[in-house]
Design a protein around this motif. Structure first.
Motif, PDB file in Angstrom:
ATOM      1  N   LYS A 241      31.232  52.509  18.189  1.00  0.00           N
ATOM      2  CA  LYS A 241      32.386  53.245  18.718  1.00  0.00           C
ATOM      3  C   LYS A 241      33.513  52.297  19.130  1.00  0.00           C
ATOM      4  O   LYS A 241      34.030  52.338  20.245  1.00  0.00           O
ATOM      5  N   LYS A 242      33.891  51.436  18.209  1.00  0.00           N
ATOM      6  CA  LYS A 242      34.973  50.496  18.482  1.00  0.00           C
ATOM      7  C   LYS A 242      36.316  51.200  18.681  1.00  0.00           C
ATOM      8  O   LYS A 242      37.269  50.613  19.207  1.00  0.00           O
ATOM      9  N   ASN A 243      36.372  52.457  18.250  1.00  0.00           N
ATOM     10  CA  ASN A 243      37.635  53.200  18.354  1.00  0.00           C
ATOM     11  C   ASN A 243      37.895  53.738  19.759  1.00  0.00           C
ATOM     12  O   ASN A 243      39.005  54.185  20.062  1.00  0.00           O
ATOM     13  N   VAL A 244      36.888  53.722  20.645  1.00  0.00           N
ATOM     14  CA  VAL A 244      37.099  54.196  22.011  1.00  0.00           C
ATOM     15  C   VAL A 244      37.980  53.182  22.741  1.00  0.00           C
ATOM     16  O   VAL A 244      37.672  51.993  22.806  1.00  0.00           O
ATOM     17  N   LYS A 245      39.091  53.648  23.283  1.00  0.00           N
ATOM     18  CA  LYS A 245      40.052  52.755  23.938  1.00  0.00           C
ATOM     19  C   LYS A 245      39.748  52.650  25.431  1.00  0.00           C
ATOM     20  O   LYS A 245      39.540  53.655  26.100  1.00  0.00           O
ATOM     21  N   ILE A 246      39.741  51.414  25.924  1.00  0.00           N
ATOM     22  CA  ILE A 246      39.394  51.143  27.314  1.00  0.00           C
ATOM     23  C   ILE A 246      40.625  50.718  28.101  1.00  0.00           C
ATOM     24  O   ILE A 246      41.382  49.843  27.685  1.00  0.00           O
ATOM     25  N   VAL A 247      40.822  51.359  29.256  1.00  0.00           N
ATOM     26  CA  VAL A 247      41.835  50.925  30.215  1.00  0.00           C
ATOM     27  C   VAL A 247      41.109  50.541  31.494  1.00  0.00           C
ATOM     28  O   VAL A 247      40.108  51.153  31.869  1.00  0.00           O
ATOM     29  N   THR A 248      41.607  49.501  32.168  1.00  0.00           N
ATOM     30  CA  THR A 248      40.860  48.956  33.297  1.00  0.00           C
ATOM     31  C   THR A 248      41.816  48.316  34.293  1.00  0.00           C
ATOM     32  O   THR A 248      43.006  48.622  34.311  1.00  0.00           O
ATOM     33  N   ALA A 249      41.276  47.434  35.140  1.00  0.00           N
ATOM     34  CA  ALA A 249      42.097  46.817  36.189  1.00  0.00           C
ATOM     35  C   ALA A 249      41.575  45.438  36.547  1.00  0.00           C
ATOM     36  O   ALA A 249      40.371  45.184  36.478  1.00  0.00           O
ATOM     37  N   ASN A 250      42.468  44.581  36.938  1.00  0.00           N
ATOM     38  CA  ASN A 250      42.301  43.249  37.528  1.00  0.00           C
ATOM     39  C   ASN A 250      43.403  42.316  37.069  1.00  0.00           C
ATOM     40  O   ASN A 250      44.205  41.862  37.844  1.00  0.00           O
ATOM     41  N   GLY A 251      43.409  41.987  35.752  1.00  0.00           N
ATOM     42  CA  GLY A 251      44.403  41.048  35.256  1.00  0.00           C
ATOM     43  C   GLY A 251      43.933  39.614  35.265  1.00  0.00           C
ATOM     44  O   GLY A 251      44.740  38.694  35.398  1.00  0.00           O
ATOM     45  N   THR A 252      42.622  39.407  35.128  1.00  0.00           N
ATOM     46  CA  THR A 252      42.083  38.055  35.021  1.00  0.00           C
ATOM     47  C   THR A 252      42.507  37.436  33.694  1.00  0.00           C
ATOM     48  O   THR A 252      42.948  38.133  32.773  1.00  0.00           O
ATOM     49  N   GLY A 309      52.999  38.474  29.281  1.00  0.00           N
ATOM     50  CA  GLY A 309      53.624  37.443  30.091  1.00  0.00           C
ATOM     51  C   GLY A 309      54.054  37.911  31.471  1.00  0.00           C
ATOM     52  O   GLY A 309      54.389  37.083  32.328  1.00  0.00           O
ATOM     53  N   ASP A 310      54.025  39.213  31.715  1.00  0.00           N
ATOM     54  CA  ASP A 310      54.442  39.751  33.015  1.00  0.00           C
ATOM     55  C   ASP A 310      53.323  39.732  34.048  1.00  0.00           C
ATOM     56  O   ASP A 310      53.574  40.006  35.228  1.00  0.00           O
ATOM     57  N   ALA A 311      52.107  39.449  33.607  1.00  0.00           N
ATOM     58  CA  ALA A 311      50.967  39.490  34.544  1.00  0.00           C
ATOM     59  C   ALA A 311      51.035  38.324  35.523  1.00  0.00           C
ATOM     60  O   ALA A 311      51.242  37.173  35.116  1.00  0.00           O
ATOM     61  N   PRO A 312      50.856  38.572  36.816  1.00  0.00           N
ATOM     62  CA  PRO A 312      50.853  37.494  37.808  1.00  0.00           C
ATOM     63  C   PRO A 312      49.569  36.685  37.719  1.00  0.00           C
ATOM     64  O   PRO A 312      48.567  37.138  37.153  1.00  0.00           O
ATOM     65  N   GLN A 313      49.576  35.480  38.299  1.00  0.00           N
ATOM     66  CA  GLN A 313      48.359  34.677  38.364  1.00  0.00           C
ATOM     67  C   GLN A 313      47.310  35.440  39.175  1.00  0.00           C
ATOM     68  O   GLN A 313      47.584  35.908  40.277  1.00  0.00           O
ATOM     69  N   TYR A 314      46.115  35.547  38.635  1.00  0.00           N
ATOM     70  CA  TYR A 314      45.086  36.363  39.275  1.00  0.00           C
ATOM     71  C   TYR A 314      44.272  35.579  40.299  1.00  0.00           C
ATOM     72  O   TYR A 314      43.983  36.056  41.389  1.00  0.00           O
ATOM     73  N   CYS A 315      43.873  34.380  39.922  1.00  0.00           N
ATOM     74  CA  CYS A 315      42.955  33.607  40.733  1.00  0.00           C
ATOM     75  C   CYS A 315      43.534  32.213  40.996  1.00  0.00           C
ATOM     76  O   CYS A 315      44.138  31.640  40.093  1.00  0.00           O
ATOM     77  N   PRO A 316      43.350  31.662  42.177  1.00  0.00           N
ATOM     78  CA  PRO A 316      43.793  30.289  42.391  1.00  0.00           C
ATOM     79  C   PRO A 316      43.093  29.348  41.412  1.00  0.00           C
ATOM     80  O   PRO A 316      41.927  29.548  41.075  1.00  0.00           O
TER      81      PRO A 316
END
Length: 317
Positions: A241-252, A309-316
């Motif tokens: 099921k590679k066609n299932v699209k995933i949305v998530t959170a964090n930005g690592t 490129g708009d994603a902020p730095q996630y982890c020190p």
């Protein structure tokens, strides 16, 4: 509640327990070389990449503020959180920073600290009565969920689609994210499954396997963090099921790479570094009665292939 606590002497334990660690400006044996008397306690809520990066940010920013830091981890257990807070109180820290396990448990935690004259600064969430806390670095978790829902709405157009939810642990951040997500979905997007993955990749993979077996025509999945989303992606791909699209959170960094490759369709960048930096800087400022926002709102960015490129730095680093 004493907000001007920089001048208080801290009580330090001569030995560090397995759940409580002294960090900040210290040497290898755990003692601190800082000459200041400002002490912060940080009670972390779990063991995900978010929590790891959050603690690293708290520790590193505390060094720049000349503060000593005790850290403890509640491992997603509200009872352990209260015990950790009690340990911090016994050390008479100047202020206590808390990434809570369960929003419902905060009332008792705050009352305990307040009775002992220890101000609490919250990360990610705030209480309804902010008079009882020193301050908070707040993430609009409902908005976070709604941003992912908005991406699905745009991608689906007016077509009827089926959506699965792999939530985190009930009672705190996950409930707010999922609520925001569900509330922002269009009428043509039907939630057919909603199960907790407990912020545990192995558990999330099991949930995803069961979900795709029960709903082989699933179109989208909202996963409460990237750690779990990688496991969900693995389960879907294994089921063809590679066609299932995933949305998530964090930005690592790893999450952004997955967006770039197409493994994730979108993620909401929720910088642990920004939260930790803000919590320490503002908590210290508020203790010193400086003009600092009591409630600081942490910016969120919906990240797709078009704006990596708009994603902020996630982890020190």
């Amino acid at each position: 509640m004493r907000f001007s606590a920089r001048s208080r002497s801290a009580l330090f334990a001569t030995a560090v327990t397995s759940t409580l660690v002294l960090s900040g400006c210290g040497d290898d044996n755990g003692s601190s070389s800082s000459s200041g008397d400002l002490t912060l306690g940080f009670v972390n809520g779990g063991d995900t990449s978010f929590h790891t990066c959050l603690q690293k940010a708290v520790e590193e920013t505390a060094k720049t503020e000349g503060a000593k830091v005790y850290t403890a981890n509640s491992h997603q257990n509200a009872g352990t959180e209260l015990s950790n807070i009690e340990d911090m109180i016994s050390r008479n820290v100047s202020a206590l920073i808390v990434q809570t396990v369960n929003v419902d448990s905060l009332k008792g935690d705050i009352a305990k600290a307040k009775a002992s004259g220890i101000p609490i600064y919250l990360t990610s969430v705030a209480t309804s009565d902010v008079d009882d806390i020193l301050g908070a670095a707040v993430v609009d978790l409902k908005k976070l969920g709604s941003l992912d829902a908005g991406w699905i709405a745009k991608d689906a157009g007016g077509k009827d689609v089926k959506v699965g939810i792999v939530a985190g642990a009930p009672g705190a951040a996950s409930d707010l994210m999922v609520g925001g997500f569900k509330g922002a979905l269009p009428a043509n997007a039907k939630v057919v499954a909603n199960q907790p993955g407990m912020f545990n990749p192995a558990k999330a993979q099991d949930v995803a396997e069961n979900m795709i077996e029960a709903h082989p025509d699933l179109d989208y999945a909202f996963v409460a963090n990237e750690d779990m989303a990688f496991a969900v992606r693995k389960a879907f791909d294994a089921a063809g099921k590679k066609n299932v699209k995933i949305v998530t959170a964090n930005g690592t960094d790893e999450g952004l790479a997955a967006v770039k490759s197409g493994d994730f369709s979108a993620t909401v960048a929720n910088s642990a570094k920004t939260i930790g930096d803000t919590a320490v800087t503002n908590a210290v400022g508020l203790l010193d009665n400086k003009k600092v926002d009591k409630i600081a709102n942490i910016p969120l960015v919906l990240v797709t292939k078009d704006n990596l490129g708009d994603a902020p730095q996630y982890c020190p680093k």
